[in-house]
Design an enzyme around this catalytic site. Structure first.
Site, PDB file in Angstrom:
ATOM      1  N   THR A 188      54.548  45.023  47.518  1.00 57.81           N
ATOM      2  CA  THR A 188      54.640  46.422  47.086  1.00 57.81           C
ATOM      3  C   THR A 188      54.963  47.256  48.308  1.00 57.81           C
ATOM      4  OG1 THR A 188      52.309  46.781  47.525  1.00 57.81           O
ATOM      5  CG2 THR A 188      52.879  46.119  45.311  1.00 57.81           C
ATOM      6  N   GLU A 332      53.277  44.783  40.328  1.00 54.41           N
ATOM      7  CA  GLU A 332      52.142  43.959  39.878  1.00 54.41           C
ATOM      8  C   GLU A 332      52.294  43.485  38.437  1.00 54.41           C
ATOM      9  OE1 GLU A 332      52.032  46.687  41.657  1.00 54.41           O
ATOM     10  OE2 GLU A 332      50.374  46.705  43.085  1.00 54.41           O
ATOM     11  N   LYS A 441      44.817  69.418  40.261  1.00 53.18           N
ATOM     12  CA  LYS A 441      43.712  69.856  39.410  1.00 53.18           C
ATOM     13  C   LYS A 441      43.512  71.350  39.586  1.00 53.18           C
ATOM     14  CE  LYS A 441      40.394  66.861  37.432  1.00 53.18           C
ATOM     15  NZ  LYS A 441      39.238  66.017  37.518  1.00 53.18           N
ATOM     16  N   TRP A 446      44.009  69.074  34.554  1.00 52.26           N
ATOM     17  CA  TRP A 446      45.179  68.488  35.186  1.00 52.26           C
ATOM     18  C   TRP A 446      46.465  69.222  34.833  1.00 52.26           C
ATOM     19  CZ3 TRP A 446      43.002  63.214  33.612  1.00 52.26           C
ATOM     20  CH2 TRP A 446      42.365  62.619  34.708  1.00 52.26           C
TER      21      TRP A 446
HETATM   22  P1  ADP Z   1      58.714  49.929  40.115  1.00 52.63           P
HETATM   23  O1  ADP Z   1      59.156  51.125  40.875  1.00 52.63           O
HETATM   24  O2  ADP Z   1      59.624  48.801  40.182  1.00 52.63           O
HETATM   25  O3  ADP Z   1      58.387  50.220  38.688  1.00 52.63           O
HETATM   26  P2  ADP Z   1      56.411  49.911  41.888  1.00 52.63           P
HETATM   27  O4  ADP Z   1      55.341  48.905  41.898  1.00 52.63           O
HETATM   28  O5  ADP Z   1      57.158  50.198  43.144  1.00 52.63           O
HETATM   29  O6  ADP Z   1      57.361  49.382  40.765  1.00 52.63           O
HETATM   30  O7  ADP Z   1      55.869  51.296  41.377  1.00 52.63           O
HETATM   31  C1  ADP Z   1      55.109  51.379  40.214  1.00 52.63           C
HETATM   32  C2  ADP Z   1      54.805  52.815  39.910  1.00 52.63           C
HETATM   33  O8  ADP Z   1      56.003  53.549  39.654  1.00 52.63           O
HETATM   34  C3  ADP Z   1      54.008  52.989  38.637  1.00 52.63           C
HETATM   35  O9  ADP Z   1      52.640  52.767  38.836  1.00 52.63           O
HETATM   36  C4  ADP Z   1      54.331  54.430  38.258  1.00 52.63           C
HETATM   37  O10 ADP Z   1      53.550  55.359  38.984  1.00 52.63           O
HETATM   38  C5  ADP Z   1      55.772  54.572  38.704  1.00 52.63           C
HETATM   39  N1  ADP Z   1      56.664  54.378  37.551  1.00 52.63           N
HETATM   40  C6  ADP Z   1      57.252  53.247  37.141  1.00 52.63           C
HETATM   41  N2  ADP Z   1      58.011  53.467  36.050  1.00 52.63           N
HETATM   42  C7  ADP Z   1      57.907  54.777  35.743  1.00 52.63           C
HETATM   43  C8  ADP Z   1      58.450  55.637  34.729  1.00 52.63           C
HETATM   44  N3  ADP Z   1      59.274  55.185  33.790  1.00 52.63           N
HETATM   45  N4  ADP Z   1      58.088  56.933  34.754  1.00 52.63           N
HETATM   46  C9  ADP Z   1      57.258  57.420  35.696  1.00 52.63           C
HETATM   47  N5  ADP Z   1      56.732  56.680  36.679  1.00 52.63           N
HETATM   48  C10 ADP Z   1      57.036  55.376  36.709  1.00 52.63           C
END
Ligand code: ADP
Length: 541
Positions: A188, A332, A441, A446
């Site tokens: 990550t 993950e 917040k 939120w």
């Molecule tokens: P990836 O960017 O490939 O999905 P990462 O592990 O780098 O994987 O990041 C994951 C995070 O990216 C998620 O926990 C979320 O916060 C954000 N994320 C992933 N997909 C979306 C989406 N469609 N809309 C908003 N946030 C997203």
């Protein structure tokens, strides 16, 4: 008494995906834009043959089962061969993100104890810079042909990929082993601390390929021409290098050139029907089309993930005939968790309802369980109103980080804490408000920074926007928008604040706007809110 079913058991192995494609989709094409320049084209028949040659080459380099093999490479056919040859041999294909800082790249390669490193020509300088710090790498292989090898390099015994492949036979029976064997590894990006490794297995990868191919997930079939713009070094290119091979889809790999001009050209020339990537990519493509009055013809669907898809982007892609589907996922989760696909009851619904659905991150794909909990880990209702921490469970969800002590990311009953704050409605559609660490917040309630950002990028003068919470004497925190304007465009603070009118609850309206030349991003293109908060730490209302 338990009566056992009487069906055969075949281990779910990555090499089987390739054998299937090679046998039944032998002439389906794989088209790559190469780092060296020209377009390269071959078929699943060739991919099968060359992956076996490469697997034999790996044997000659004494790469054994369980060894990690690092890659620093764009989306291209040689990278695809590595995906299959390395995992197919029982070794671990460790895709390293070349956009990380050199120190992070060395950390990751050393932590994984990569035995060999394969890299594209573009990354020769960074590998030369870090080679002496890499403690485990025995073989450095440059992914090019003899003609493009450098005259001299500081890397000792630098090997040429094409020489290596061509000097080996294509005769090989892929080994059979336990499907739970580790197949690939991705770290990550880690906004704080060291990056953490996620170790996938053959079983999790093949199950994820089945699930992500479903019509309501990414919908991959032999009739598709798929262009993964999401890099293959980032969560296995959202699993497309597996799901496309499983289904025999035509693959179009954009290589290092992921700008509007080059993507447009590839889509039109190769008849791409489906493409996947983060919002920034589509923004560049749409800007190119707008500037040059171009229409996209073949594209039916665009899968957007990694960050939320702004409504203005969904509208613009629809004008080109492409339906947007959001994908929510994480490294993950291999990464697919939810997709924003409508249901039967939404057939014929009005555009506002459809956009409302597409604005959510989507409902769970079978195989992934989702729930929301409060800060005491108590489950919250799925009523579309209650916000809580999103937790997930499933066969392609991480159970433990690679070579780390047990972490606090898992609950005692085995749920993984995603770090996203969301609501889930009665139909299962999940909507992200924020990352836990980014929530704003105000007066105990939120405010969704994602909503504030998505609305503002719909303003014609705004290129990019980030919402951060700034300490406020009365409300604890209030939102400040940090904005980058499009080149040659202008807009005032009041104009931008006024743009929110009627689009959100009044108390959500940001209190101020700060204009900057650029916003800080992580290596995967996400806004680095922590850095931004530091930058504005002395800001006063
Ligand atoms: P990836 O960017 O490939 O999905 P990462 O592990 O780098 O994987 O990041 C994951 C995070 O990216 C998620 O926990 C979320 O916060 C954000 N994320 C992933 N997909 C979306 C989406 N469609 N809309 C908003 N946030 C997203």
């Amino acid at each position: 008494m338990m009566l056992r079913g009487q069906m055969m058991e075949m281990p779910l192995l990555i090499s089987d995906l390739l054998v299937h494609a090679e046998t039944w989709h032998a002439d389906s094409e794989i088209v790559s834009r190469t780092v060296e320049g020209p377009i390269h084209r071959y078929t699943y028949r060739d991919l099968g043959k060359r992956s076996r040659q490469l697997a034999n080459a790996l044997k000659s380099l004494e790469i054994k089962m369980g060894d990690c093999v690092g890659t620093l490479a764009w989306n291209g056919y040689r990278h695809l061969e590595l995906y299959y040859a390395v995992s197919g041999s029982g070794a671990i294909c460790h895709t390293v993100n070349p956009r990380l800082f050199p120190e992070q790249i060395s950390y990751i390669i050393n932590h994984a104890e990569d035995q060999a490193l394969f890299f594209d020509l573009s990354f020769l300088p960074v590998v030369e810079q870090i080679a002496s710090e890499l403690t485990s790498v025995r073989h450095f292989v440059l992914m090019t042909d003899r003609a493009n090898m450098p005259k001299d390099s500081s890397i000792p015994n630098l090997r040429c990929y094409e020489d290596l492949v061509n000097s080996h036979s294509d005769q090989l029976d892929w080994p059979e082993f336990d499907e739970k064997t580790a197949s690939s590894l991705c770290y990550t990006s880690g906004t704080t601390g060291h990056p953490k490794g996620v170790l996938y297995s053959h079983r999790s990868t093949v199950l994820h390929a089945f699930a992500s191919s479903l019509p309501d997930s990414l919908d991959i079939s032999a009739q598709s021409a798929v262009m993964p713009v999401v890099p293959m070094f980032h969560v296995s290119g959202w699993g497309l290098p597996y799901s496309c091979v499983m289904n025999g889809a035509k693959l179009v790999l954009p290589g290092p050139k992921m700008d509007g001009v080059n993507l447009y050209e590839l889509i039109e020339e190769e008849g791409v029907t489906m493409a996947a990537g983060v919002p920034t990519i589509w923004m560049m493509l749409l800007q190119h089309c707008q500037r040059n009055h171009l229409k996209i013809h073949s594209l039916k669907r665009v899968v957007i993930g990694g960050s939320a898809a702004p409504e203005s982007m969904v509208d613009q892609l629809a004008e080109h005939g492409a339906e947007v589907r959001q994908l929510w996922g994480m490294t993950e989760l291999s990464p697919c968790g939810t997709t924003s696909t409508p249901k039967f009851k939404h057939n014929g619904c009005d555009i506002a309802t459809l956009r409302h659905l597409q604005g959510k991150q989507g409902r769970p794909i079978y195989g992934v369980k989702i729930r929301i909990v409060d800060d005491e880990n108590q489950p919250l209702p799925h009523d579309g109103k209650a916000f809580g921490n999103l937790q997930v469970k499933g066969s392609w969800v991480l159970s433990q980080y690679f070579r780390r002590e047990l972490d606090d990311n898992h609950t005692a009953d085995g749920w993984f804490n995603t770090g996203d704050v969301v609501n889930i409605d009665t139909d299962g559609y999940m909507k992200i408000t924020d990352r836990t660490k980014d929530v704003i917040k105000s007066g105990g309630e939120w405010i969704s920074s994602i909503d504030l950002e998505n609305i503002l990028v719909g303003h014609p003068a705004v290129a990019e926007a980030a919402a951060i919470g700034i300490i406020h004497p009365k409300w604890d925190e209030r939102p400040l928008m940090v904005v980058v304007l499009k080149e040659g465009m202008s807009a005032t603070r009041d104009e931008l604040i006024g743009f929110y009118e009627g689009k959100i609850a009044k108390w959500w309206t940001p209190d101020d706007v700060a204009f900057v030349d650029e916003l800080p991003h992580t290596a995967t293109g996400k806004l680095q809110k922590m850095k931004l908060r530091e930058q504005f730490s002395s800001y006063k209302w």
